[in-house]
Design a protein around this motif. Sequence first.
Motif, PDB file in Angstrom:
ATOM      1  N   VAL A 100      13.545  -2.720  15.143  1.00 51.26           N
ATOM      2  CA  VAL A 100      13.633  -2.829  16.608  1.00 51.26           C
ATOM      3  C   VAL A 100      15.086  -2.965  17.026  1.00 51.26           C
ATOM      4  CG1 VAL A 100      13.109  -4.264  18.622  1.00 51.26           C
ATOM      5  CG2 VAL A 100      11.326  -3.797  16.933  1.00 51.26           C
ATOM      6  N   HIS A 101      15.810  -3.828  16.331  1.00 49.30           N
ATOM      7  CA  HIS A 101      17.211  -4.085  16.698  1.00 49.30           C
ATOM      8  C   HIS A 101      18.094  -2.872  16.386  1.00 49.30           C
ATOM      9  CE1 HIS A 101      15.864  -8.083  17.481  1.00 49.30           C
ATOM     10  NE2 HIS A 101      15.565  -8.307  16.211  1.00 49.30           N
ATOM     11  N   LEU A 102      17.798  -2.154  15.317  1.00 49.70           N
ATOM     12  CA  LEU A 102      18.539  -0.926  15.028  1.00 49.70           C
ATOM     13  C   LEU A 102      18.278   0.117  16.111  1.00 49.70           C
ATOM     14  CD1 LEU A 102      18.129  -0.423  11.165  1.00 49.70           C
ATOM     15  CD2 LEU A 102      20.155  -1.183  12.398  1.00 49.70           C
ATOM     16  N   ALA A 103      17.035   0.225  16.542  1.00 52.77           N
ATOM     17  CA  ALA A 103      16.692   1.178  17.599  1.00 52.77           C
ATOM     18  C   ALA A 103      17.433   0.852  18.887  1.00 52.77           C
ATOM     19  CB  ALA A 103      15.181   1.176  17.834  1.00 52.77           C
ATOM     20  N   ALA A 104      17.559  -0.419  19.180  1.00 57.21           N
ATOM     21  CA  ALA A 104      18.248  -0.831  20.407  1.00 57.21           C
ATOM     22  C   ALA A 104      19.700  -0.381  20.411  1.00 57.21           C
ATOM     23  CB  ALA A 104      18.168  -2.350  20.563  1.00 57.21           C
ATOM     24  N   GLU A 105      20.314  -0.291  19.234  1.00 62.32           N
ATOM     25  CA  GLU A 105      21.704   0.158  19.148  1.00 62.32           C
ATOM     26  C   GLU A 105      21.854   1.604  19.616  1.00 62.32           C
ATOM     27  OE1 GLU A 105      24.437  -1.747  18.339  1.00 62.32           O
ATOM     28  OE2 GLU A 105      22.905  -3.311  18.587  1.00 62.32           O
ATOM     29  N   CYS A 106      20.779   2.385  19.519  1.00 59.08           N
ATOM     30  CA  CYS A 106      20.801   3.779  19.976  1.00 59.08           C
ATOM     31  C   CYS A 106      20.427   3.901  21.450  1.00 59.08           C
ATOM     32  CB  CYS A 106      19.821   4.618  19.156  1.00 59.08           C
ATOM     33  SG  CYS A 106      20.477   5.148  17.571  1.00 59.08           S
ATOM     34  N   GLY A 107      20.076   2.794  22.074  1.00 60.45           N
ATOM     35  CA  GLY A 107      19.624   2.858  23.457  1.00 60.45           C
ATOM     36  C   GLY A 107      18.188   3.326  23.582  1.00 60.45           C
ATOM     37  N   THR A 108      17.400   3.093  22.546  1.00 59.02           N
ATOM     38  CA  THR A 108      16.011   3.541  22.538  1.00 59.02           C
ATOM     39  C   THR A 108      15.210   2.898  23.658  1.00 59.02           C
ATOM     40  OG1 THR A 108      16.025   3.954  20.169  1.00 59.02           O
ATOM     41  CG2 THR A 108      13.884   3.526  21.169  1.00 59.02           C
ATOM     42  N   THR A 109      14.435   3.733  24.359  1.00 53.29           N
ATOM     43  CA  THR A 109      13.555   3.220  25.402  1.00 53.29           C
ATOM     44  C   THR A 109      12.095   3.199  24.950  1.00 53.29           C
ATOM     45  OG1 THR A 109      13.473   5.453  26.356  1.00 53.29           O
ATOM     46  CG2 THR A 109      15.041   3.899  27.316  1.00 53.29           C
ATOM     47  N   LYS A 110      11.747   4.031  23.972  1.00 48.14           N
ATOM     48  CA  LYS A 110      10.377   4.055  23.455  1.00 48.14           C
ATOM     49  C   LYS A 110      10.410   3.899  21.945  1.00 48.14           C
ATOM     50  CE  LYS A 110       8.645   7.074  27.124  1.00 48.14           C
ATOM     51  NZ  LYS A 110       8.073   8.398  27.445  1.00 48.14           N
ATOM     52  N   LEU A 111       9.941   2.739  21.493  1.00 49.49           N
ATOM     53  CA  LEU A 111       9.852   2.459  20.064  1.00 49.49           C
ATOM     54  C   LEU A 111       8.436   2.817  19.618  1.00 49.49           C
ATOM     55  CD1 LEU A 111      11.605   1.038  17.786  1.00 49.49           C
ATOM     56  CD2 LEU A 111      10.079  -0.901  18.146  1.00 49.49           C
ATOM     57  N   SER A 112       8.323   3.698  18.635  1.00 49.76           N
ATOM     58  CA  SER A 112       7.034   4.334  18.346  1.00 49.76           C
ATOM     59  C   SER A 112       6.579   4.073  16.918  1.00 49.76           C
ATOM     60  CB  SER A 112       7.153   5.843  18.566  1.00 49.76           C
ATOM     61  OG  SER A 112       7.849   6.123  19.769  1.00 49.76           O
ATOM     62  N   LEU A 113       5.260   3.913  16.750  1.00 44.50           N
ATOM     63  CA  LEU A 113       4.721   3.656  15.427  1.00 44.50           C
ATOM     64  C   LEU A 113       3.253   4.053  15.361  1.00 44.50           C
ATOM     65  CD1 LEU A 113       3.142   0.499  15.584  1.00 44.50           C
ATOM     66  CD2 LEU A 113       5.463   0.115  16.337  1.00 44.50           C
ATOM     67  N   VAL A 114       2.710   4.030  14.156  1.00 46.85           N
ATOM     68  CA  VAL A 114       1.298   4.325  13.935  1.00 46.85           C
ATOM     69  C   VAL A 114       0.708   3.187  13.111  1.00 46.85           C
ATOM     70  CG1 VAL A 114       1.670   6.824  14.023  1.00 46.85           C
ATOM     71  CG2 VAL A 114       1.718   5.645  11.812  1.00 46.85           C
ATOM     72  N   SER A 115      -0.614   3.181  13.001  1.00 47.16           N
ATOM     73  CA  SER A 115      -1.276   2.186  12.156  1.00 47.16           C
ATOM     74  C   SER A 115      -1.264   2.658  10.718  1.00 47.16           C
ATOM     75  CB  SER A 115      -2.719   1.989  12.627  1.00 47.16           C
ATOM     76  OG  SER A 115      -3.484   3.174  12.424  1.00 47.16           O
ATOM     77  N   GLY A 116      -1.913   1.905   9.853  1.00 41.04           N
ATOM     78  CA  GLY A 116      -2.110   2.330   8.483  1.00 41.04           C
ATOM     79  C   GLY A 116      -3.471   2.984   8.322  1.00 41.04           C
ATOM     80  N   SER A 117      -3.886   3.174   7.093  1.00 41.14           N
ATOM     81  CA  SER A 117      -5.141   3.872   6.818  1.00 41.14           C
ATOM     82  C   SER A 117      -6.353   3.041   7.227  1.00 41.14           C
ATOM     83  CB  SER A 117      -5.223   4.226   5.331  1.00 41.14           C
ATOM     84  OG  SER A 117      -5.145   3.048   4.542  1.00 41.14           O
ATOM     85  N   ASP A 118      -7.434   3.741   7.512  1.00 43.75           N
ATOM     86  CA  ASP A 118      -8.681   3.097   7.908  1.00 43.75           C
ATOM     87  C   ASP A 118      -9.403   2.550   6.672  1.00 43.75           C
ATOM     88  OD1 ASP A 118     -10.930   2.387   9.502  1.00 43.75           O
ATOM     89  OD2 ASP A 118     -11.928   4.231   8.853  1.00 43.75           O
ATOM     90  N   PRO A 119      -9.744   1.256   6.641  1.00 41.84           N
ATOM     91  CA  PRO A 119     -10.399   0.689   5.461  1.00 41.84           C
ATOM     92  C   PRO A 119     -11.906   0.929   5.421  1.00 41.84           C
ATOM     93  CG  PRO A 119     -10.070  -1.036   7.077  1.00 41.84           C
ATOM     94  CD  PRO A 119      -9.464   0.222   7.653  1.00 41.84           C
ATOM     95  N   GLY A 120     -12.445   1.580   6.466  1.00 43.77           N
ATOM     96  CA  GLY A 120     -13.887   1.809   6.522  1.00 43.77           C
ATOM     97  C   GLY A 120     -14.584   0.859   7.477  1.00 43.77           C
ATOM     98  N   ASP A 121     -15.845   1.135   7.723  1.00 45.48           N
ATOM     99  CA  ASP A 121     -16.596   0.390   8.729  1.00 45.48           C
ATOM    100  C   ASP A 121     -16.620  -1.110   8.470  1.00 45.48           C
ATOM    101  OD1 ASP A 121     -17.154   2.834   9.879  1.00 45.48           O
ATOM    102  OD2 ASP A 121     -19.197   2.963   9.094  1.00 45.48           O
ATOM    103  N   ALA A 122     -16.790  -1.489   7.238  1.00 48.56           N
ATOM    104  CA  ALA A 122     -17.011  -2.900   6.916  1.00 48.56           C
ATOM    105  C   ALA A 122     -15.814  -3.786   7.246  1.00 48.56           C
ATOM    106  CB  ALA A 122     -17.384  -3.050   5.443  1.00 48.56           C
ATOM    107  N   ARG A 123     -14.587  -3.240   7.120  1.00 49.23           N
ATOM    108  CA  ARG A 123     -13.402  -4.082   7.304  1.00 49.23           C
ATOM    109  C   ARG A 123     -12.485  -3.578   8.421  1.00 49.23           C
ATOM    110  NH1 ARG A 123     -10.783  -6.260   1.846  1.00 49.23           N
ATOM    111  NH2 ARG A 123     -10.314  -7.947   3.310  1.00 49.23           N
TER     112      ARG A 123
END
Length: 302
Positions: A100-123
């Motif tokens: 986050v702090h590295l992104a701020a050095e670039c003047g980032t306005t949108k910090l973007s990410l994704v989740s990890g893999s789906d563990p299945g219905d049970a979890r």
Amino acid sequence: MKPTLYPSAHIAELFFPLANDEKAILQVIQQVAVTDYYQGFETGIIKHPEIAKTIRSIAQQNHLHVTQWLTFELLRDNLNLSSLDSALREKSIRRACELVHLAAECGTTKLSLVSGSDPGDARREEAKKGFGEALIRIGEAVKQYPTMLMQVEPLDRFAHKCQLIGPTDETVEWMTTLRAECPKLYLAWDSAHVALNEEDLADSLRLAAPLISQLHLANAILDPQAEGYGDYHMKFGEPGFLTPRTAAHIIRTALSLPLPPELGPISIAVEMRTTEQDDLWDNEKQCRAFLQTAMAEAVQEA
């Protein structure tokens, strides 16, 4: 006030072979800044302080919005913000907060990410709870920068990427609840993942509209029996579903919806990954022309 969209260059994908060469990425940004078309650009995280400072200056001087993706860094280190392993999740959160702090050095306005893999219905609910807690922690770091927001891109749940955060209805319900503790959280909408989740594009946009901070026009082959089925960041057009007409339909629908008014115009970019064998700037020109055509057609038919 009607929503508006501004064109953004997805440098991280259009110039993918240069991803590990920050000086080369800086040169691309300098060139993009003088195209007199783009109003924003997307990259991975920039680590070199002087290059980050220069990028921030270019963005400010040319009134360009900066979007950066944590995804590449987290994957490189085998980190996972939705891991059921609490130790790995904690390590991932700490690294994300550093980024986050590295992104701020670039003047980032949108910090973007994704989740990890789906563990299945049970979890799945357990993983969503852990991911939500991670986003709240990262959101505390984001709060230090008034112009920065955080956006999560839902991916496909069963077709290819098999990610925890996927189908639009489920994502919107989860995210709406989470925003009580993470108010700067938004949704980065991607056409390929919506289509691979076998959702109607317009219905997905309508559901997600109050949370959408960005649009990606991304193509995919949707036939499970066909070669290339999945999200491979392919070129627009057949054999994928993303034709100029479909792209115009997406844009026209988005422009008719109540996108978050506090954000003002939101970005739209063509997501197409290049290889070392490609003419990178020729591909950029093709994507730019595709976006221009789709936006013009959307406005004409609105």
